[in-house]
Design an enzyme around this catalytic site. Structure first.
Site, PDB file in Angstrom:
ATOM      1  N   GLN A   1      20.285  -2.323   6.869  1.00 29.63           N
ATOM      2  CA  GLN A   1      20.846  -2.333   5.360  1.00 29.63           C
ATOM      3  C   GLN A   1      19.843  -2.635   4.470  1.00 29.63           C
ATOM      4  O   GLN A   1      19.574  -1.970   3.076  1.00 29.63           O
ATOM      5  CB  GLN A   1      22.135  -3.235   5.259  1.00 29.63           C
ATOM      6  CG  GLN A   1      23.174  -2.950   6.155  1.00 29.63           C
ATOM      7  CD  GLN A   1      24.417  -3.960   6.046  1.00 29.63           C
ATOM      8  OE1 GLN A   1      24.451  -4.563   4.951  1.00 29.63           O
ATOM      9  NE2 GLN A   1      25.163  -4.212   7.252  1.00 29.63           N
TER      10      GLN A   1
ATOM     11  N   GLU B   1      -8.878  16.210  26.568  1.00 29.59           N
ATOM     12  CA  GLU B   1      -7.430  15.527  26.617  1.00 29.59           C
ATOM     13  C   GLU B   1      -6.722  16.029  25.032  1.00 29.59           C
ATOM     14  O   GLU B   1      -5.435  16.046  25.144  1.00 29.59           O
ATOM     15  CB  GLU B   1      -7.384  14.000  26.532  1.00 29.59           C
ATOM     16  CG  GLU B   1      -8.313  13.237  25.521  1.00 29.59           C
ATOM     17  CD  GLU B   1      -9.787  13.018  25.930  1.00 29.59           C
ATOM     18  OE1 GLU B   1     -10.358  13.943  26.517  1.00 29.59           O
ATOM     19  OE2 GLU B   1     -10.199  12.159  25.274  1.00 29.59           O
TER      20      GLU B   1
ATOM     21  N   CYS C   1     -16.618  12.825  28.004  1.00 28.41           N
ATOM     22  CA  CYS C   1     -17.422  12.492  26.725  1.00 28.41           C
ATOM     23  C   CYS C   1     -18.485  10.947  27.237  1.00 28.41           C
ATOM     24  O   CYS C   1     -19.303  11.188  28.129  1.00 28.41           O
ATOM     25  CB  CYS C   1     -16.999  12.004  25.414  1.00 28.41           C
ATOM     26  SG  CYS C   1     -17.988  12.140  24.096  1.00 28.41           S
TER      27      CYS C   1
ATOM     28  N   MET D   1     -18.834  11.375  30.888  1.00 29.52           N
ATOM     29  CA  MET D   1     -19.871  12.041  31.403  1.00 29.52           C
ATOM     30  C   MET D   1     -21.261  11.528  31.212  1.00 29.52           C
ATOM     31  O   MET D   1     -22.034  11.727  32.295  1.00 29.52           O
ATOM     32  CB  MET D   1     -19.963  13.591  30.660  1.00 29.52           C
ATOM     33  CG  MET D   1     -20.891  14.501  31.076  1.00 29.52           C
ATOM     34  SD  MET D   1     -21.654  15.162  29.488  1.00 29.52           S
ATOM     35  CE  MET D   1     -23.243  16.201  29.959  1.00 29.52           C
TER      36      MET D   1
ATOM     37  N   HIS E   1     -13.734  16.174  24.506  1.00 30.99           N
ATOM     38  CA  HIS E   1     -12.571  15.659  24.672  1.00 30.99           C
ATOM     39  C   HIS E   1     -11.554  16.888  24.920  1.00 30.99           C
ATOM     40  O   HIS E   1     -10.543  16.892  24.330  1.00 30.99           O
ATOM     41  CB  HIS E   1     -12.049  14.789  23.650  1.00 30.99           C
ATOM     42  CG  HIS E   1     -13.148  13.341  23.419  1.00 30.99           C
ATOM     43  ND1 HIS E   1     -12.850  12.378  24.190  1.00 30.99           N
ATOM     44  CD2 HIS E   1     -14.082  13.454  22.576  1.00 30.99           C
ATOM     45  CE1 HIS E   1     -13.820  11.470  23.735  1.00 30.99           C
ATOM     46  NE2 HIS E   1     -14.595  12.083  22.794  1.00 30.99           N
TER      47      HIS E   1
ATOM     48  N   GLU F   1       0.849  -1.194   0.147  1.00 25.39           N
ATOM     49  CA  GLU F   1      -0.047  -0.034  -0.024  1.00 25.39           C
ATOM     50  C   GLU F   1       0.878   1.162  -0.077  1.00 25.39           C
ATOM     51  O   GLU F   1       0.248   2.249  -0.290  1.00 25.39           O
ATOM     52  CB  GLU F   1      -0.987   0.187   1.247  1.00 25.39           C
ATOM     53  CG  GLU F   1      -1.959  -1.142   1.568  1.00 25.39           C
ATOM     54  CD  GLU F   1      -1.183  -2.118   2.215  1.00 25.39           C
ATOM     55  OE1 GLU F   1      -1.547  -3.313   2.422  1.00 25.39           O
ATOM     56  OE2 GLU F   1      -0.117  -2.071   2.829  1.00 25.39           O
TER      57      GLU F   1
END
Ligand code: GLN
Length: 535
Positions: free
Chosen positions: A193, A508, A380, A383, A506, A150
């Site tokens: 390598q 954080e 979130c 709460m 959020h 990918e």
């Protein structure tokens, strides 16, 4: 025109390529140069929003609401800049765009191919970062390791960039892993390598090799890597596993990487790393320990809660503490296991999440915090759980729930807003990105923030159901943060509790080293107080 640093990985993944890219960003910023970072993710998902944390760890949410790879969290924490959607590109985005153009007939009958159509689209997206941010240097990290199928179009695109922007404006950094063989007691350069050989087969000769290792790399090994990989010896940069990731910029600078990059890209040679040195010194200083319990579904998987962990770390550090996190499985609590672990922590955090699994365990944690007057921070979902728990207590029934977990509950205290119900496609109703929140004066939230309006990042579908505001208020809940129109409850807290606060957003994602988030600071302060009063 911007200059580019392309970071690729070799040998194995998960050895800190993201932290290395982020650290290089810090070294550039410390030279007074405007820098931005981008992650190219070769997977086919359009974004990681739909990925299970088991697959790809935390989903990091940007200010503009894009759901991105967790490496963007490292980038924001290290360079202290808010990134934009353009900073995370996936194969899914690239192909969707090219195929949509083809359907519109934009290619006028041409055959659409990986080269040049896909690679051009990748290059267009690389160019967008500098155009949108005005960055003078853009660091571009390619996800995965060289050799992944990918990843090939991305490697081809960054190879072409050398010609497009001029070789004096690009630098290729290859991050490899140097394994230690126990039986003979030596470090091995062979995988490095081979990895460089593979990179070269795509036409990319690295300018810098960062060698990740668990053991010190000596001069002889550096010589060998330099010789076999055809990289200047001073550009073979050993990076031995550090005790704290925040030390990595200093390690790289000391190893001469900052000066080498400056020379090659013609940037100011002298860094100002005073703030960062101060930060690392504070991290390394011995400190009392604060034990915090994080109650979640994915606790076996540390990558799932990186930003929560870092936010706790930043907040404790600012108050002279080191944080020890006890990761408590919510499913264990639900089965009656590990309850005593809640006794041994000074504060409880319930982070975000989706789906019913583990919810009852989180309700147990919230109940424990309320009854034992132990500091609690709900993020979130954390709460929402706090609201469910209080409603169950107020009504003396186990019925109250979120409509997410029990669509036919008699008391949907957490529910979709009426206008959301019409849209049912997964993701279609998600509230994403920054929204303003008015903080109600005289509350713990107000004391923590010290500002009347705050802007926080969201990622959720459900909201506190306004029909239950009176019931919850009568049970002691205070709605301390509201959307400007008053319709959405953004922060709740308990009146008769030292510090039990939940937020629908959020916080954080906004925490940075040296700049802890106010709610995390408030929580940690309360936890320190709790620990002291129970000594
Ligand atoms: N599952 C909840 C919702 O969608 C909470 C999401 C979260 O914690 N990020 O509202």
């Amino acid at each position: 025109m911007a200059k580019y640093i392309f970071v690729t990985g070799g040998v194995i993944s998960s050895v800190g390529k993201g932290v290395t890219a982020a650290s290089i960003g810090r070294l550039i910023k410390s030279r007074g140069v405007k820098v931005s970072i981008q992650k190219l993710d070769p997977y086919l998902n359009v974004d990681p929003g739909t990925l299970s944390p088991y697959q790809h760890g935390e989903v990091f949410v940007l200010q503009d609401g894009s759901e991105t790879d967790l490496d963007l969290g490292h980038y924001e924490r290290f360079i202290d800049e808010n990134l934009l959607a353009s900073s995370n590109v996936t194969t899914g985005q690239v192909y969707s765009e090219v195929i949509a153009k083809e359907r519109r007939g934009d290619f006028l009958g041409g055959t659409i191919q990986v080269i040049p159509h896909i690679t051009n689209e990748i290059k267009r997206r690389i160019g967008r970062v500098a155009a949108e941010t005005g960055a003078e240097v853009v660091i571009v990290e390619v996800g995965g390791t060289v050799g992944d199928i990918e990843g090939q179009p991305f490697l081809e695109a960054i190879r072409q960039m050398r010609k497009d922007v001029g070789r004096e404006n690009v630098l290729y950094v290859h991050v490899t892993y140097v394994p230690y063989i126990n039986a003979t007691g030596e470090l091995k350069s062979k995988p490095t390598q081979h990895s460089v050989m593979q990179l070269r087969s795509f036409g990319i000769q690295p300018d810098v090799i960062v060698c990740r290792s668990d053991y010190p790399i000596d001069e002889a090994l550096k010589d060998k890597i330099s010789l076999f990989c055809d990289v200047e010896k001073r550009a073979v940069i050993p990076l031995v596993t550090a005790k704290t990731v925040y030390k990595v910029p200093l390690i790289l600078e000391e190893a001469g990487l900052g000066v080498f990059i400056s020379e090659r890209l013609d940037l100011p040679p002298e860094p100002d790393l005073a703030f960062w040195r101060h930060l690392v010194a504070a991290i390394e200083r011995p400190k009392p320990e604060l034990r915090i319990g994080v109650v979640g579904k994915y606790v076996a998987l540390l990558d799932a809660y990186i930003s929560v962990r870092e936010a706790l770390f930043h907040a404790a550090l600012a108050q002279g503490y080191s944080v020890h996190i006890d990761w408590i499985s919510s499913e264990d609590l639900e089965k009656g296991r590990g309850l005593e672990r809640l006794d041994h922590v000074a504060g409880i955090v319930v982070p975000g999440g989706f789906g019913y699994r583990g919810i009852e365990g989180k309700v147990i944690a919230a109940r424990y915090a309320r009854e034992h007057k132990k500091p609690y921070l709900g993020l979130c979902l954390g709460m929402q759980v706090m609201v469910i728990e209080l409603a169950r207590y107020a009504l003396g029934s186990d019925e109250p729930n979120s409509a997410e977990f029990d669509p036919s509950t008699k008391y949907p205290v957490i529910d979709l807003m009426p206008e959301q119900r019409a849209i049912s496609e997964m993701g279609g109703t998600m509230r994403l990105g920054v929204y303003p929140c008015q903080v109600v004066p005289g509350t713990r939230a107000a004391a923590a923030y010290g500002e009347p309006v705050v802007y926080e990042r969201h990622r959720h579908r459900f909201e506190l159901n306004n029909q239950y505001r009176d019931l919850l208020a009568s049970a002691g809940m205070v709605f301390s943060g509201l959307s400007p129109d008053g319709r959405l409850v953004e922060i709740v807290e308990l009146r008769d509790h030292p510090w039990m606060v939940g937020c629908q957003f959020h916080p954080e994602f906004r925490s940075r080293p040296g700049k802890p988030h106010p709610l995390f600071s408030g929580f940690v302060e309360a936890a320190i107080k709790f620990a002291k009063s129970n000594e």
